[in-house]
Structure formats: structure tokens, C-alpha cells
Design a protein around this motif. Structure first.
Motif, PDB file in Angstrom:
ATOM      1  N   TRP A 273      50.377  41.814  31.416  1.00 13.09           N
ATOM      2  CA  TRP A 273      49.177  42.085  30.743  1.00 13.09           C
ATOM      3  C   TRP A 273      49.647  43.850  30.742  1.00 13.09           C
ATOM      4  O   TRP A 273      49.480  44.531  29.418  1.00 13.09           O
ATOM      5  CB  TRP A 273      47.721  41.545  32.320  1.00 13.09           C
ATOM      6  N   MET A 274      49.665  44.559  32.110  1.00 14.34           N
ATOM      7  CA  MET A 274      49.418  45.726  32.377  1.00 14.34           C
ATOM      8  C   MET A 274      50.604  46.736  30.972  1.00 14.34           C
ATOM      9  O   MET A 274      50.109  47.338  30.848  1.00 14.34           O
ATOM     10  CB  MET A 274      50.161  46.686  33.903  1.00 14.34           C
ATOM     11  N   PRO A 275      51.715  46.135  30.743  1.00 17.56           N
ATOM     12  CA  PRO A 275      52.581  47.164  29.674  1.00 17.56           C
ATOM     13  C   PRO A 275      51.473  47.021  28.435  1.00 17.56           C
ATOM     14  O   PRO A 275      52.105  47.479  27.709  1.00 17.56           O
ATOM     15  CB  PRO A 275      53.997  46.113  30.144  1.00 17.56           C
ATOM     16  N   ALA A 276      50.944  46.032  28.706  1.00 17.54           N
ATOM     17  CA  ALA A 276      50.803  45.779  26.665  1.00 17.54           C
ATOM     18  C   ALA A 276      49.418  46.555  26.925  1.00 17.54           C
ATOM     19  O   ALA A 276      48.603  47.202  25.022  1.00 17.54           O
ATOM     20  CB  ALA A 276      50.646  44.349  26.785  1.00 17.54           C
ATOM     21  N   VAL A 277      48.264  46.927  27.859  1.00 22.76           N
ATOM     22  CA  VAL A 277      46.797  47.194  27.810  1.00 22.76           C
ATOM     23  C   VAL A 277      46.905  48.850  28.243  1.00 22.76           C
ATOM     24  O   VAL A 277      46.132  49.381  28.582  1.00 22.76           O
ATOM     25  CB  VAL A 277      46.592  46.434  28.839  1.00 22.76           C
ATOM     26  N   ALA A 278      48.706  49.129  28.748  1.00 26.82           N
ATOM     27  CA  ALA A 278      48.130  50.061  29.508  1.00 26.82           C
ATOM     28  C   ALA A 278      47.618  51.576  28.878  1.00 26.82           C
ATOM     29  O   ALA A 278      47.455  52.326  29.028  1.00 26.82           O
ATOM     30  CB  ALA A 278      49.640  50.730  29.517  1.00 26.82           C
ATOM     31  N   GLY A 279      47.716  51.522  27.320  1.00 24.21           N
ATOM     32  CA  GLY A 279      47.597  52.728  26.347  1.00 24.21           C
ATOM     33  C   GLY A 279      46.304  52.480  26.326  1.00 24.21           C
ATOM     34  O   GLY A 279      45.467  53.192  24.811  1.00 24.21           O
ATOM     35  N   ILE A 280      45.500  51.214  26.481  1.00 23.93           N
ATOM     36  CA  ILE A 280      44.013  51.211  25.788  1.00 23.93           C
ATOM     37  C   ILE A 280      42.804  51.879  25.972  1.00 23.93           C
ATOM     38  O   ILE A 280      42.464  51.234  27.380  1.00 23.93           O
ATOM     39  CB  ILE A 280      44.202  49.338  25.529  1.00 23.93           C
ATOM     40  N   GLY A 281      41.923  52.604  25.967  1.00 19.19           N
ATOM     41  CA  GLY A 281      40.859  54.064  26.535  1.00 19.19           C
ATOM     42  C   GLY A 281      39.604  52.625  26.493  1.00 19.19           C
ATOM     43  O   GLY A 281      40.028  51.658  26.299  1.00 19.19           O
ATOM     44  N   TYR A 282      39.312  53.076  27.418  1.00 22.91           N
ATOM     45  CA  TYR A 282      37.387  52.934  27.933  1.00 22.91           C
ATOM     46  C   TYR A 282      37.694  51.083  28.721  1.00 22.91           C
ATOM     47  O   TYR A 282      36.883  50.310  28.094  1.00 22.91           O
ATOM     48  CB  TYR A 282      36.594  52.484  26.602  1.00 22.91           C
ATOM     49  N   ASN A 283      38.725  50.857  28.566  1.00 23.34           N
ATOM     50  CA  ASN A 283      39.361  49.490  29.467  1.00 23.34           C
ATOM     51  C   ASN A 283      39.844  49.487  30.910  1.00 23.34           C
ATOM     52  O   ASN A 283      40.429  50.480  31.020  1.00 23.34           O
ATOM     53  CB  ASN A 283      40.045  48.271  28.409  1.00 23.34           C
ATOM     54  N   SER A 284      38.923  48.739  31.613  1.00 25.95           N
ATOM     55  CA  SER A 284      39.296  48.387  33.185  1.00 25.95           C
ATOM     56  C   SER A 284      40.377  47.533  33.544  1.00 25.95           C
ATOM     57  O   SER A 284      39.541  46.568  33.105  1.00 25.95           O
ATOM     58  CB  SER A 284      38.836  48.929  33.990  1.00 25.95           C
ATOM     59  N   TRP A 285      40.799  48.047  34.610  1.00 30.77           N
ATOM     60  CA  TRP A 285      41.899  46.229  35.045  1.00 30.77           C
ATOM     61  C   TRP A 285      41.519  46.118  36.514  1.00 30.77           C
ATOM     62  O   TRP A 285      42.859  46.853  37.000  1.00 30.77           O
ATOM     63  CB  TRP A 285      43.123  46.261  33.701  1.00 30.77           C
ATOM     64  N   ASN A 286      41.141  44.669  36.748  1.00 31.10           N
ATOM     65  CA  ASN A 286      40.643  44.813  38.446  1.00 31.10           C
ATOM     66  C   ASN A 286      41.206  42.978  38.467  1.00 31.10           C
ATOM     67  O   ASN A 286      41.179  42.137  37.964  1.00 31.10           O
ATOM     68  CB  ASN A 286      39.498  45.120  38.411  1.00 31.10           C
ATOM     69  N   GLU A 287      42.126  43.539  39.189  1.00 28.80           N
ATOM     70  CA  GLU A 287      43.234  42.074  39.831  1.00 28.80           C
ATOM     71  C   GLU A 287      42.089  41.506  40.557  1.00 28.80           C
ATOM     72  O   GLU A 287      41.214  41.163  40.916  1.00 28.80           O
ATOM     73  CB  GLU A 287      44.284  42.954  40.941  1.00 28.80           C
ATOM     74  N   ILE A 288      41.898  39.493  40.200  1.00 28.28           N
ATOM     75  CA  ILE A 288      41.408  38.857  40.673  1.00 28.28           C
ATOM     76  C   ILE A 288      42.182  37.655  41.399  1.00 28.28           C
ATOM     77  O   ILE A 288      43.292  37.798  41.078  1.00 28.28           O
ATOM     78  CB  ILE A 288      41.286  37.399  39.709  1.00 28.28           C
ATOM     79  N   SER A 289      42.307  37.564  42.376  1.00 29.62           N
ATOM     80  CA  SER A 289      42.598  37.362  43.865  1.00 29.62           C
ATOM     81  C   SER A 289      41.840  36.738  44.863  1.00 29.62           C
ATOM     82  O   SER A 289      40.054  36.725  44.349  1.00 29.62           O
ATOM     83  CB  SER A 289      43.060  37.451  44.499  1.00 29.62           C
ATOM     84  N   ALA A 290      42.481  35.929  45.569  1.00 27.47           N
ATOM     85  CA  ALA A 290      41.890  34.760  46.873  1.00 27.47           C
ATOM     86  C   ALA A 290      40.835  35.536  47.630  1.00 27.47           C
ATOM     87  O   ALA A 290      39.628  36.074  47.705  1.00 27.47           O
ATOM     88  CB  ALA A 290      43.020  33.935  47.387  1.00 27.47           C
ATOM     89  N   GLY A 291      41.067  36.859  47.328  1.00 26.65           N
ATOM     90  CA  GLY A 291      40.744  38.306  48.668  1.00 26.65           C
ATOM     91  C   GLY A 291      39.500  39.287  47.460  1.00 26.65           C
ATOM     92  O   GLY A 291      38.936  39.989  47.929  1.00 26.65           O
ATOM     93  N   ASN A 292      39.347  38.713  46.096  1.00 31.65           N
ATOM     94  CA  ASN A 292      38.582  39.771  44.943  1.00 31.65           C
ATOM     95  C   ASN A 292      38.982  38.815  44.269  1.00 31.65           C
ATOM     96  O   ASN A 292      39.230  39.020  43.603  1.00 31.65           O
ATOM     97  CB  ASN A 292      39.769  40.797  45.215  1.00 31.65           C
ATOM     98  N   PRO A 293      37.669  37.877  44.604  1.00 33.13           N
ATOM     99  CA  PRO A 293      37.055  36.793  42.980  1.00 33.13           C
ATOM    100  C   PRO A 293      36.567  37.182  41.866  1.00 33.13           C
ATOM    101  O   PRO A 293      36.488  36.646  41.038  1.00 33.13           O
ATOM    102  CB  PRO A 293      36.689  35.434  43.962  1.00 33.13           C
ATOM    103  N   VAL A 294      35.858  38.497  42.632  1.00 32.78           N
ATOM    104  CA  VAL A 294      34.789  39.044  41.487  1.00 32.78           C
ATOM    105  C   VAL A 294      35.451  40.475  40.920  1.00 32.78           C
ATOM    106  O   VAL A 294      35.453  41.027  41.960  1.00 32.78           O
ATOM    107  CB  VAL A 294      33.706  38.607  42.096  1.00 32.78           C
ATOM    108  N   GLU A 295      35.681  40.707  39.675  1.00 33.82           N
ATOM    109  CA  GLU A 295      36.221  41.912  39.318  1.00 33.82           C
ATOM    110  C   GLU A 295      35.595  43.097  39.143  1.00 33.82           C
ATOM    111  O   GLU A 295      35.486  43.710  38.620  1.00 33.82           O
ATOM    112  CB  GLU A 295      37.376  41.449  37.966  1.00 33.82           C
ATOM    113  N   ILE A 296      33.647  42.275  39.259  1.00 33.01           N
ATOM    114  CA  ILE A 296      32.444  42.706  38.679  1.00 33.01           C
ATOM    115  C   ILE A 296      32.662  44.663  39.635  1.00 33.01           C
ATOM    116  O   ILE A 296      32.532  44.578  40.467  1.00 33.01           O
ATOM    117  CB  ILE A 296      31.063  42.520  38.796  1.00 33.01           C
TER     118      ILE A 296
END
Length: 298
Positions: A273-296
Motif C-alpha cells: 500500500w505505502m508506495p501507492a499512497v505516499a503522495g496522496i494528501g489529506y489521508n492518514s495510514w494506520n496499521e491494523i494489527s492484533a495489538g492495534n485492532p482499531v485505527e480510529i
């Protein structure tokens, strides 16, 4: 009760905390595929009314608790409201979620020649002569109504289901065909007693499947008064970068700062994902994992 899909729908106006979207609201707008949020509606809640609406054990409750549990630093503040909008990831059947039942079984047993007039998208159909006098349980009442509905020749009633949701304490009527379909219920003594035409009944119109972009645009047309937005990925759903993410990310970027969208990125897709979205503004990207299941993020 007529519900237009191109306007704000105040479906639960008597529930404390659910109200028309206010001017200049900057709260989180959370998109969910839960049909309790009708497509074309934006509902706003405080913490307690949101938990009451979805249920304390719902998937949305995880979002609600995470969002309202956040305290921002410098200056310290906590969110006070949250908005929910619909993302019909798959096509939906028209569904009536009755309001919490106030009538007793004895009240329903007293109905010996009841009538309901219901429109699930194919036009109004009247079902007369409903007799609940022999019902021993609320499930028996639901079964009697279901049998009546299925006598109709209309496609939406052919395999319609009627049940009593003991957790919500309400009757639920679901149509047969997943498609765009408008719901209307004529108020009768029977519909009032069953709670399917009260002011807190939820009419979730049938809907064809919509993309994340289509869902975002539909809610934007209702109201643009919010700050960040995000989508709840259902358990087991793996979002596709090309169809679920990029079109909407690029649309939000073109809004030029009017809003922000926070994306939950499954751990296994970070590198792609990251190479494709790195240049898109006003979007944030938060990893979902077992330790962080909610990205809110408020």
C-alpha cells in the motif's frame, strides 16, 4: 413513514443523543456496513446513545469506546459526538427494525383481526385478519406475521422473514430481495402495538452494493459538517487497494483539505500500500494489527 435517500434521515429522533447533524460539526464520521444505518443517512450520537443504538456487544461498540476514550494533548480535550454513515458493501434487503417493544404479550394476544400495510419497495400491500390470540410467545406473533406476508405475490414478500430480536427487544421484518427498495409502513393499531411504526422504528431501505467512494459521496451530499472520516473493515474483509482505497483517497485529496480520511491498513499490506499512497494528501495510514485492532483517530 417516507424516507428519502438524498436527505438527512432522523430515524431515531426520540433517542437521547441522536439528532440532526449540526452546523460546523468536526466529529468523526465512521462508515459501517451495519444495516442499522440506512444508506443515505447520517446519524450523530453522544457516547451513551451510540452504545444504546448499536448495542454494547456490537462491533461498532469497539469503535465508540476507542473514539470517546481518546484525550488529545495540548490543550487536553475529549470528543463529544460521533457520526455514523452507511457503506452497503454488499446489497441489502429492505429491513424494518421495530422500536423497543412496550406492549405486553397480552396486548398482542388481544389482537384478533389486526391489519398491517407495508411497502418494501414493490408498492403497499395490506395484510388483514391477523390473529395473535393463540400466541404463547413473541416468536409466535412474529411467525404469524411472517406467514401472512408470504401470501403476497410481491417479490419482496415471497420469502420475507419476521423475527423478535430478544436482545433489542423489538420485531424485525426483512424483505426477500437485496436491491434498492424504499420502505413505508402505514400506521395502524397493529403496527403501533408491534412497534414497527413508532418514531424510533428504523427503516433501513434496501440498497444495491456501493463502493467506498459512492458511500462517501452519498453521505457528503447529506452533510459536509464533519472532520475526519474512516471506514470499518468487517472481520475477515481484506480491502483492495485499487477499488476500495485509491479512488476515495484521491477524491478526498481533491477536496483540498475540507476533510481527512483515516485508513486502517492490514499489517500484511503495509509494504504494497505505502508506495501507492505516499503522495496522496489529506489521508492518514494506520496499521491494523492484533495489538492495534482499531485505527480510529479523533
Amino acid at each position: 413513514m417516507a424516507i428519502s435517500s438524498d436527505k438527512y434521515v432522523r430515524i431515531i429522533s426520540a433517542v437521547a443523543g441522536a439528532e440532526a447533524v449540526p452546523t460546523q460539526a468536526l466529529h468523526l464520521r465512521r462508515f459501517t456496513d451495519n444495516p442499522l444505518i440506512p444508506f443515505g443517512a447520517v446519524l450523530e450520537f453522544d457516547r451513551d446513545s451510540a452504545l444504546d443504538y448499536f448495542g454494547a456487544n456490537s462491533a461498532e461498540a469497539t469503535d465508540i469506546l476507542a473514539y470517546f476514550g481518546y484525550t488529545s494533548p495540548a490543550p487536553a480535550s475529549k470528543p463529544s459526538r460521533i457520526q455514523f454513515a452507511a457503506w452497503p458493501r454488499t446489497a441489502r434487503v429492505p429491513t424494518i427494525y421495530g422500536q423497543k417493544l412496550t406492549a405486553t404479550l397480552a396486548d398482542l394476544q388481544a389482537i384478533t383481526s389486526g391489519d398491517l400495510t407495508i411497502d418494501l419497495g414493490d408498492g403497499p400491500e395490506t395484510f388483514s385478519g391477523l390473529d395473535f390470540s393463540s400466541a404463547i410467545t413473541l416468536d409466535d406473533v412474529a411467525s404469524a406475521v411472517q406467514t401472512a406476508l408470504r401470501t403476497s405475490s410481491q417479490p419482496q414478500f415471497a420469502s420475507a422473514t419476521v423475527s423478535f430480536d430478544a436482545i433489542r427487544g423489538a420485531f424485525v421484518i426483512a424483505g426477500s430481495v437485496a436491491e434498492d427498495a424504499h420502505i413505508d409502513v402505514t400506521q395502524t393499531a397493529t403496527s403501533i402495538t408491534m412497534g414497527i411504526s413508532g418514531e424510533n422504528a428504523i427503516y433501513s431501505d434496501g440498497a444495491d452494493a456501493r463502493s467506498t467512494l459512492e458511500s462517501y459521496q452519498a453521505a457528503l451530499a447529506v452533510s459536509d459538517n464533519y472532520g475526519p472520516a474512516s471506514f470499518r473493515w468487517p472481520n475477515g474483509f481484506m480491502p483492495a487497494l485499487a477499488t476500495d482505497v485509491l479512488p476515495l483517497a484521491q477524491f478526498v485529496n481533491a477536496e483540498n483539505g475540507a476533510h481527512r480520511i483515516d485508513w486502517g491498513v492490514p499489517s500484511g499490506q503495509i509494504s504494497s500500500w505505502m508506495p501507492a499512497v505516499a503522495g496522496i494528501g489529506y489521508n492518514s495510514w494506520n496499521e491494523i494489527s492484533a495489538g492495534n485492532p482499531v485505527e480510529i483517530m479523533p
